[in-house]
Design an enzyme around this catalytic site. Structure first.
Site, PDB file in Angstrom:
ATOM      1  N   LYS A  84      43.463  10.896  -0.831  1.00  0.00           N
ATOM      2  CA  LYS A  84      44.159  11.132  -2.098  1.00  0.00           C
ATOM      3  C   LYS A  84      45.656  11.026  -1.825  1.00  0.00           C
ATOM      4  CE  LYS A  84      44.206  14.155  -6.100  1.00  0.00           C
ATOM      5  NZ  LYS A  84      45.644  14.259  -6.312  1.00  0.00           N
ATOM      6  N   GLU A 144      48.363   4.053  -6.656  1.00  0.00           N
ATOM      7  CA  GLU A 144      49.402   5.054  -6.429  1.00  0.00           C
ATOM      8  C   GLU A 144      50.659   4.420  -5.856  1.00  0.00           C
ATOM      9  OE1 GLU A 144      48.044   7.811  -7.466  1.00  0.00           O
ATOM     10  OE2 GLU A 144      49.249   9.479  -6.737  1.00  0.00           O
ATOM     11  N   TYR A 194      50.149  25.754  -8.063  1.00  0.00           N
ATOM     12  CA  TYR A 194      49.915  25.202  -9.398  1.00  0.00           C
ATOM     13  C   TYR A 194      48.411  25.075  -9.647  1.00  0.00           C
ATOM     14  CZ  TYR A 194      49.795  21.780 -13.187  1.00  0.00           C
ATOM     15  OH  TYR A 194      49.535  21.133 -14.368  1.00  0.00           O
TER      16      TYR A 194
HETATM   17  S1  IVH Z   1      41.033   7.881  -8.894  1.00  0.00           S
HETATM   18  C1  IVH Z   1      39.558   8.219 -13.233  1.00  0.00           C
HETATM   19  N1  IVH Z   1      41.668   7.658  -6.373  1.00  0.00           N
HETATM   20  O1  IVH Z   1      45.173  11.668  -8.012  1.00  0.00           O
HETATM   21  C2  IVH Z   1      40.042   8.568 -11.882  1.00  0.00           C
HETATM   22  N2  IVH Z   1      43.114   8.888  -7.784  1.00  0.00           N
HETATM   23  O2  IVH Z   1      44.452  14.139  -9.360  1.00  0.00           O
HETATM   24  C3  IVH Z   1      41.298   7.923 -11.535  1.00  0.00           C
HETATM   25  N3  IVH Z   1      45.115   9.724  -6.668  1.00  0.00           N
HETATM   26  O3  IVH Z   1      45.890  10.547 -11.265  1.00  0.00           O
HETATM   27  C4  IVH Z   1      41.924   8.393 -10.283  1.00  0.00           C
HETATM   28  N4  IVH Z   1      44.686   8.898  -4.685  1.00  0.00           N
HETATM   29  O4  IVH Z   1      47.364   9.713  -9.315  1.00  0.00           O
HETATM   30  C5  IVH Z   1      42.010   8.170  -7.566  1.00  0.00           C
HETATM   31  N5  IVH Z   1      42.157   7.320  -4.133  1.00  0.00           N
HETATM   32  C6  IVH Z   1      42.486   7.831  -5.309  1.00  0.00           C
HETATM   33  C7  IVH Z   1      43.665   8.566  -5.493  1.00  0.00           C
HETATM   34  C8  IVH Z   1      43.937   9.089  -6.758  1.00  0.00           C
HETATM   35  C9  IVH Z   1      45.551   9.592  -5.413  1.00  0.00           C
HETATM   36  C10 IVH Z   1      45.835  10.475  -7.706  1.00  0.00           C
HETATM   37  C11 IVH Z   1      45.981   9.748  -9.021  1.00  0.00           C
HETATM   38  C12 IVH Z   1      45.274  10.594 -10.020  1.00  0.00           C
HETATM   39  C13 IVH Z   1      45.364  11.936  -9.372  1.00  0.00           C
HETATM   40  C14 IVH Z   1      44.295  12.868  -9.899  1.00  0.00           C
END
Ligand code: IVH
Length: 701
Positions: A129, A186, A47
């Protein structure tokens, strides 16, 4: 070389335009599958590759960028069934880095943007992440008031009741916390809990879930919070939305504060100051990844100082101060030994690749999904080929393509006869919108043993026969029962008589049943012997005939006798009957065709006749002719506070109105609850009469 495989640099102008259009459709399809259905069709890495190709083409040919380009979209629109929540601070996405080089570019761009020299070092946090689904949880005066999914970034689904069942998320903040706090983070499911849940699903004969992420999403988006509560969901806090006061001035400090307030925060979060340190940390996490109790798909780097984050700001859909450094998908090559066909609960035939066992990312892989015949053709695989496979955190691996094809490799012929004992023809039907679908299905419907059990579960479900004490679990129990089997719907209504004939072996004498519970079950069945026509039609489980269509059919034909007559005529090829059904509101050719096919199958006819002989079928309720809304088309939108959506719909229909899902020129009334968005705007634009819930009650009083 096909267009799809041409590099971006090689594309001509018309090719680039066509490719952008293709990618928009393709990405949109995957967005819907992933966010809307919680059932991805391809691994995340594939994707990401589609999105990257789209972005690269847009960069080279900016004039062809589509108005609704997938690069501008975050997630998917809000699903029906939940109230909506408008995020006061939008929930954005992250840009991705796929190589060390991308990380370097990111760090350099931060320095450049801030006009900072490399020796005035900028600290970054590095956080795993988490592969779950993001959630925004709002506290007012310390109390949890709303929890919402990301949705399209602006409007999410209100899943407050469900989030409140997650033990790790505090319902109350400690004294001294700001009066308004929005915690973002999350929701995820631990690998162990995912495997245990799947083992349970398998034991109960239910379809298993693909991966923890989609299971977590599916578990949260249950309309029944009790189901969410039964799934052990977990949470990590890492971000925030609206905040009355900022309790810290760094990203790291904010995370520490969240921890002090009682939120789980990820223990692998660190603060680092150089590109090398970020990359070294990423490599370490990559090694630790397989042993972590939850799935992660990368490491997120964020500028630590919040004042610098503020200066860097956002692009249209992602912050300039953060990036997600993604892990590569785990790949391997092995021999495809066979392609087997599995029959799913709706009769869909799914090809499964049988592989010579291979270890990929510490897991032995022996099977991979192939989705459908088109996928096999697209991949060009033959039995005997060496294929490349990929596990992208997903439990079910995917086949990426052929690595080596020996001369004696054998092409695969998709079966035209179902592997079930009926040997019924395999059909390829049209989708509801009239295009030829990719799914091949066994045409045996209720008679196909693979499908029968699932059909029975549908038959007893809440919106069909809704028999107390006879749910999915009991269908599993009775289906293979040697002395009291339920193999078709009519068997439910002969259960008591057959039980009585069993003498000493009666249900009341069994483990798990007693005199009272057996009697209760028989009473509940008896109470459903008289059934509303729409429930019967819905309960038959005819393809494309959902609850709403069943109601439309019931209302239009009025009695079982006339519907039955029409259905048999359609099956016999009578054009006038088909046209008559097709002319009904909201009924299209796909429904007419499905009805015709269902009633053209002798097994189905026998099943229906046996069932109907047991029932008293009520005539359809005639909708009111003299109510103020009779004959009008009504749309409900926003979060309704005085009635559930089901209730609102039933009430409007009872009063002779038609309930539609979207606003158009044909809409007569829009009832808008709080948080109404695009539908309200459209109604106003079209001059549609608009009212709130009170206005509606006033009108129909
Ligand atoms: S920060 C404005 N921190 O990844 C930024 N996101 O691909 C807000 N995610 O929508 C996100 N771990 O669902 C952030 N440590 C982390 C994260 C994280 C997972 C996810 C989240 C986000 C997506 C973006």
């Amino acid at each position: 070389m096909t267009l799809e495989t041409k590099s971006v640099a090689e594309l001509s102008e018309p090719e680039a335009k066509a490719e952008l259009e293709r990618l928009a459709v393709e990405i949109g399809r995957h967005d819907e599958a992933y966010h809307g259905q919680d059932a991805p069709l391809i691994p995340d890495a594939e994707y990401d590759a589609l999105k990257r190709r789209n972005a690269e083409i847009e960069e080279r040919f900016p004039h062809f960028k589509l108005a609704d380009s997938p690069s501008e979209k975050v997630g998917a629109a809000v699903a029906e069934g939940f109230g909506k929540v408008t995020h006061r601070v939008p929930m954005l996405s992250l840009d991705n880095a796929f190589s060390d080089e991308d990380v370097r570019d990111f760090v350099h761009s931060v320095y450049r943007f801030l006009g900072q020299l490399p020796d005035q070092s900028i600290a970054f946090t590095a956080e795993p992440k988490i592969d779950g689904l993001s959630m925004s949880i709002r506290y007012e005066d310390g109390e949890l008031v709303t929890a919402a999914t990301r949705g399209d970034g602006t409007t999410g689904e209100n899943v407050t009741a469900n989030v409140k069942t997650i033990a790790e998320i505090p319902n109350r903040l400690p004294k001294g916390a700001p009066p308004v706090v929005e915690i973002r983070g999350e929701v995820y499911m631990a690998k162990e809990d995912f495997l245990a849940l799947n083992a349970r699903m398998e034991a109960e004969g239910k379809p298993v879930y693909v991966n923890p992420r989609n299971t977590a999403a599916g578990s949260l988006r249950q309309l029944d919070a009790a189901v969410t509560a039964s799934r052990k969901l977990k949470f990590f806090a890492y971000s925030w939305g609206e905040m009355a006061d900022m309790p810290a001035d760094t990203q790291y400090g904010m995370i520490e504060m969240f921890k002090a307030w009682g939120f789980p925060v990820n223990p692998l979060t660190v603060r680092l100051e150089s590109i090398e340190a970020l990359i070294a940390h990423y490599n370490e996490i990559g090694i630790a990844r397989a042993d972590l109790p939850y799935d992660i798909d990368g490491v997120v780097y964020k500028v630590d100082r919040l004042d610098l984050q503020g200066r860097l700001g956002f692009r249209s859909r992602s912050p300039r101060w953060a990036i997600a450094h993604k892990f590569p998908a785990e790949k391997g090559a092995t021999r495809l030994t066979a392609i087997d066909i599995q029959v799913g609960r709706t009769g869909a035939l799914t090809p499964v690749a049988r592989l010579e066992p291979i270890t990929v990312g510490g897991v032995v892989v022996t099977n991979a999904t192939l989705h459908n015949a088109e996928e096999i053709a697209r991949l060009g695989i033959k039995i005997g080929d060496t294929v490349q496979i990929q596990r992208a955190g997903d439990v079910i691996p995917q086949v990426l393509g052929v690595v080596l094809s020996p001369d004696d490799a054998v092409p695969f012929e998709f079966p035209t006869i179902c592997p079930c004992e009926l040997k019924t023809p395999v059909i390829r039907e049209e989708t509801a919108s009239g295009v030829e679908g990719v799914v091949r299905r066994c045409s045996g419907e209720f008679a196909c043993p693979f499908q029968r059990k699932e059909h029975l579960k549908h038959f007893v479900s809440r919106k069909a026969f809704d028999i107390d004490g006879l749910g999915e679990k009991q269908i599993e129990y009775f289906y293979d029962d040697p002395s009291l089997p339920i193999r078709q719907p009519a068997d439910i209504f002969t259960l008591k008589a057959r039980d009585e004939a069993n003498g000493l072996q009666r249900l009341k004498n069994r483990d798990g049943y007693g005199e009272t519970s057996a009697q209760k079950l028989f009473d509940a069945i008896e109470a459903r012997r008289e059934i509303a026509l729409d429930r019967l039609i819905f309960g038959l489980g005819i393809r494309h005939v959902g609850e709403q269509t069943a109601k439309t059919l019931a209302r239009a034909y009025g009695t079982w006798a006339s519907l039955h007559e029409a259905a048999l005529a359609i099956a016999a090829g009578d054009k006038a009957s088909a046209e008559e059904m097709d002319a009904l509101d909201d009924i299209g050719p796909a429904v007419v065709e499905a009805v015709g096919r269902f009633f053209g199958e002798p097994h189905n006819i026998a099943m229906v006749d046996a069932l109907v002989a047991e029932l008293t079928i009520q005539e359809a309720e005639k909708p009111s002719q003299d109510s103020p809304v009779a004959g009008l088309t009504v749309v409900f939108t926003g979060s309704l506070e005085k009635m559930t959506r089901d209730e609102a719909k039933a009430m409007a229909e009872r009063l002779g109105a038609k309930v539609a899902g979207s606003v158009s020129k044909k809409t007569d009334i829009l009832v808008a609850g709080p948080g109404a968005g695009s539908k309200l705007a459209k109604a106003q634009e079209l001059g549609v009469r608009t009212m709130d819930e009170d206005g509606w009650f006033e009108l129909v009083r």
